[in-house]
Motif scaffolding. Sequence first.
Motif, PDB file in Angstrom:
ATOM      1  N   LEU A  74       0.825  -1.200   0.000  1.00 16.46           N
ATOM      2  CA  LEU A  74       0.000   0.000   0.000  1.00 16.46           C
ATOM      3  C   LEU A  74       0.863   1.256   0.000  1.00 16.46           C
ATOM      4  CD1 LEU A  74      -2.799  -1.022   2.557  1.00 16.46           C
ATOM      5  CD2 LEU A  74      -2.894  -1.079   0.058  1.00 16.46           C
ATOM      6  N   SER A  75       1.893   1.257   0.829  1.00 16.83           N
ATOM      7  CA  SER A  75       2.801   2.405   0.878  1.00 16.83           C
ATOM      8  C   SER A  75       3.424   2.659  -0.482  1.00 16.83           C
ATOM      9  CB  SER A  75       3.894   2.155   1.921  1.00 16.83           C
ATOM     10  OG  SER A  75       4.908   3.123   1.840  1.00 16.83           O
ATOM     11  N   SER A  76       3.861   1.603  -1.144  1.00 21.15           N
ATOM     12  CA  SER A  76       4.487   1.745  -2.457  1.00 21.15           C
ATOM     13  C   SER A  76       3.495   2.265  -3.491  1.00 21.15           C
ATOM     14  CB  SER A  76       5.054   0.395  -2.897  1.00 21.15           C
ATOM     15  OG  SER A  76       5.682   0.492  -4.153  1.00 21.15           O
ATOM     16  N   THR A  77       2.290   1.737  -3.452  1.00 22.73           N
ATOM     17  CA  THR A  77       1.259   2.188  -4.392  1.00 22.73           C
ATOM     18  C   THR A  77       0.978   3.674  -4.224  1.00 22.73           C
ATOM     19  OG1 THR A  77       0.210   0.006  -4.498  1.00 22.73           O
ATOM     20  CG2 THR A  77      -1.162   1.911  -5.076  1.00 22.73           C
ATOM     21  N   LEU A  78       0.850   4.133  -2.978  1.00 21.42           N
ATOM     22  CA  LEU A  78       0.568   5.542  -2.722  1.00 21.42           C
ATOM     23  C   LEU A  78       1.753   6.422  -3.099  1.00 21.42           C
ATOM     24  CD1 LEU A  78      -1.300   5.194   0.681  1.00 21.42           C
ATOM     25  CD2 LEU A  78      -2.296   5.814  -1.520  1.00 21.42           C
ATOM     26  N   THR A  79       2.960   5.941  -2.878  1.00 20.70           N
ATOM     27  CA  THR A  79       4.162   6.693  -3.264  1.00 20.70           C
ATOM     28  C   THR A  79       4.190   6.950  -4.761  1.00 20.70           C
ATOM     29  OG1 THR A  79       5.413   5.707  -1.435  1.00 20.70           O
ATOM     30  CG2 THR A  79       6.691   6.683  -3.233  1.00 20.70           C
ATOM     31  N   LEU A  80       3.778   5.953  -5.532  1.00 21.43           N
ATOM     32  CA  LEU A  80       3.883   6.028  -6.986  1.00 21.43           C
ATOM     33  C   LEU A  80       2.723   6.773  -7.643  1.00 21.43           C
ATOM     34  CD1 LEU A  80       5.147   2.393  -7.621  1.00 21.43           C
ATOM     35  CD2 LEU A  80       6.479   4.491  -7.859  1.00 21.43           C
ATOM     36  N   GLN A  81       1.623   6.968  -6.922  1.00 25.55           N
ATOM     37  CA  GLN A  81       0.459   7.630  -7.538  1.00 25.55           C
ATOM     38  C   GLN A  81       0.794   8.998  -8.138  1.00 25.55           C
ATOM     39  OE1 GLN A  81      -2.607   7.558  -4.527  1.00 25.55           O
ATOM     40  NE2 GLN A  81      -3.402   5.575  -5.203  1.00 25.55           N
ATOM     41  N   PRO A  82       1.435   9.916  -7.392  1.00 29.64           N
ATOM     42  CA  PRO A  82       1.750  11.208  -8.009  1.00 29.64           C
ATOM     43  C   PRO A  82       2.785  11.103  -9.119  1.00 29.64           C
ATOM     44  CG  PRO A  82       2.743  11.043  -5.836  1.00 29.64           C
ATOM     45  CD  PRO A  82       1.833   9.867  -5.974  1.00 29.64           C
ATOM     46  N   ILE A  83       3.668  10.110  -9.051  1.00 28.31           N
ATOM     47  CA  ILE A  83       4.676   9.936 -10.106  1.00 28.31           C
ATOM     48  C   ILE A  83       3.993   9.528 -11.404  1.00 28.31           C
ATOM     49  CG2 ILE A  83       6.838   8.805 -10.712  1.00 28.31           C
ATOM     50  CD1 ILE A  83       6.782  10.577  -8.085  1.00 28.31           C
ATOM     51  N   GLN A  84       3.002   8.675 -11.292  1.00 25.80           N
ATOM     52  CA  GLN A  84       2.263   8.236 -12.473  1.00 25.80           C
ATOM     53  C   GLN A  84       1.406   9.352 -13.047  1.00 25.80           C
ATOM     54  OE1 GLN A  84       0.388   5.038 -10.406  1.00 25.80           O
ATOM     55  NE2 GLN A  84       2.065   3.595 -10.757  1.00 25.80           N
ATOM     56  N   ARG A  85       0.888  10.206 -12.179  1.00 31.04           N
ATOM     57  CA  ARG A  85       0.029  11.304 -12.642  1.00 31.04           C
ATOM     58  C   ARG A  85       0.853  12.470 -13.185  1.00 31.04           C
ATOM     59  NH1 ARG A  85      -5.185  14.000 -11.678  1.00 31.04           N
ATOM     60  NH2 ARG A  85      -6.055  12.157 -10.655  1.00 31.04           N
ATOM     61  N   TYR A  86       1.994  12.757 -12.549  1.00 32.17           N
ATOM     62  CA  TYR A  86       2.783  13.955 -12.895  1.00 32.17           C
ATOM     63  C   TYR A  86       4.189  13.566 -13.368  1.00 32.17           C
ATOM     64  CZ  TYR A  86      -0.827  16.113  -9.959  1.00 32.17           C
ATOM     65  OH  TYR A  86      -2.018  16.513  -9.406  1.00 32.17           O
ATOM     66  N   PRO A  87       4.391  13.400 -14.657  1.00 32.49           N
ATOM     67  CA  PRO A  87       5.728  13.047 -15.158  1.00 32.49           C
ATOM     68  C   PRO A  87       6.767  14.143 -14.956  1.00 32.49           C
ATOM     69  CG  PRO A  87       4.213  13.499 -16.977  1.00 32.49           C
ATOM     70  CD  PRO A  87       3.384  13.469 -15.736  1.00 32.49           C
ATOM     71  N   LEU A  88       6.345  15.348 -14.564  1.00 31.25           N
ATOM     72  CA  LEU A  88       7.294  16.441 -14.358  1.00 31.25           C
ATOM     73  C   LEU A  88       7.931  16.435 -12.975  1.00 31.25           C
ATOM     74  CD1 LEU A  88       5.490  19.451 -16.117  1.00 31.25           C
ATOM     75  CD2 LEU A  88       7.171  17.857 -17.043  1.00 31.25           C
ATOM     76  N   LEU A  89       7.510  15.550 -12.079  1.00 28.92           N
ATOM     77  CA  LEU A  89       8.140  15.447 -10.765  1.00 28.92           C
ATOM     78  C   LEU A  89       9.546  14.866 -10.912  1.00 28.92           C
ATOM     79  CD1 LEU A  89       5.185  14.148  -8.579  1.00 28.92           C
ATOM     80  CD2 LEU A  89       6.402  16.315  -8.244  1.00 28.92           C
ATOM     81  N   ASP A  90      10.480  15.442 -10.169  1.00 29.57           N
ATOM     82  CA  ASP A  90      11.879  15.010 -10.256  1.00 29.57           C
ATOM     83  C   ASP A  90      12.300  14.117  -9.103  1.00 29.57           C
ATOM     84  OD1 ASP A  90      12.919  16.413 -12.668  1.00 29.57           O
ATOM     85  OD2 ASP A  90      12.249  18.185 -11.563  1.00 29.57           O
TER      86      ASP A  90
END
Length: 394
Positions: free
Chosen positions: A87-103
């Motif tokens: 669950l922690s991993s899934t939540l961590t990756l949610q904004p990365i999947q939505r926002y490719p501009l995150l560094d």
Amino acid sequence: MSTQVTTSPSGQNGQTEYKIPNLKNINTWKQTQWPKLKNDLILRAVNGDKTDRAPVWVMRQAGRYLPEFLALRADHSFFECCQTPTLSSTLTLQPIQRYPLLDSSIIFCDILVVPQALGLEVLMEPQRGPVLPSPLIDPGHLTRLKTEVDVEKELGYVFEAITMTRRKLEGKIPLIGFCGAPWTLMAYMVEGGGSKTFEKSKSWLYKWPEESKGLLKRIADVCADLLIGQVLAGAQLLQVFDSWAGELTPHQFQQFALPSLLHISHKVHHVLSTLGHPSIPIILFPKGVHSPQSLRLLSDPKITGYSALGLDWTLDPVEVREIVGMKVALQGNFDPVVLYGGREGIEREVERVCNRWKLAGGGWIANLGHGITPGVKPEDMGWFLECVHRFSKR
């Protein structure tokens, strides 16, 4: 493995003994093969390198403003999400999947897992936030805390989530591990939750200064072991959140908060060096610390062990740079409320703040001056990131 190692940390007098924590991968991390990192912009900026644009991430970027976060949380409690690696991993990756501009990504967890590891009950109540039903009333209550914390046993779920997430990122961007700062955690442990006045926790500093220092040191040891474990599990960058640092006078910050912060960074760097692990940069976010005296104490990474300082939104980067000089990188410091300003308001403010940071010079990581709040529209977060990419180019 439980070995005593002795060192004389930079910037301290005398010898300090550091115990290497008992960690599952203490001897196996070298055999781990990670995907090649494709975007190292934040790692270059945190080390003070000039970058073509500022790398950008947002504190609490995995959180309640995202509908996908709320959908998952509907079936799971907050600490269940923190303590279940999938669950922690899934939540961590949610904004990365939505926002490719995150560094950068930052592992989904909470700073209050450290008080839990020390033996205190921590609840997350929907209307009140974090609640500790049985806070530390006086030094007699210190006996309720564990004298030794096995971080692998108590916090191993964080390490599992880190490793899982690092693999799933496939080298796209780095992964940040984190912990809360000892003073901030002590405040929660004494107040029983958040506070507007910090009467209970600050009164400890006046009534029982030596016991307060002992408690801060005990918390710092667990924090350092947690960070070491996260690095060995795959974290590429660390941040220490001192959310309540600004509640202290400059004297109190120097006497109480700073020594425990230095203990964390020195122990992390020394133990990793002893194990043969490459150096890992650490960001310190001392929210509300504004006095030149305190900022100067944090200006030299060779002394503090912190490569970068996070600034809240009430500080001007040009003025801070004049105080701290060019040795330390800086992070921040957009007002979180700018994300409610509409497209034109966001664009205008991002351009203005980016121009200030360009004047300040030195390594800069773009971020908010505190965490993103739940009412932000996801599309406004996306527009903010687009504007940072555009206006931070040098």
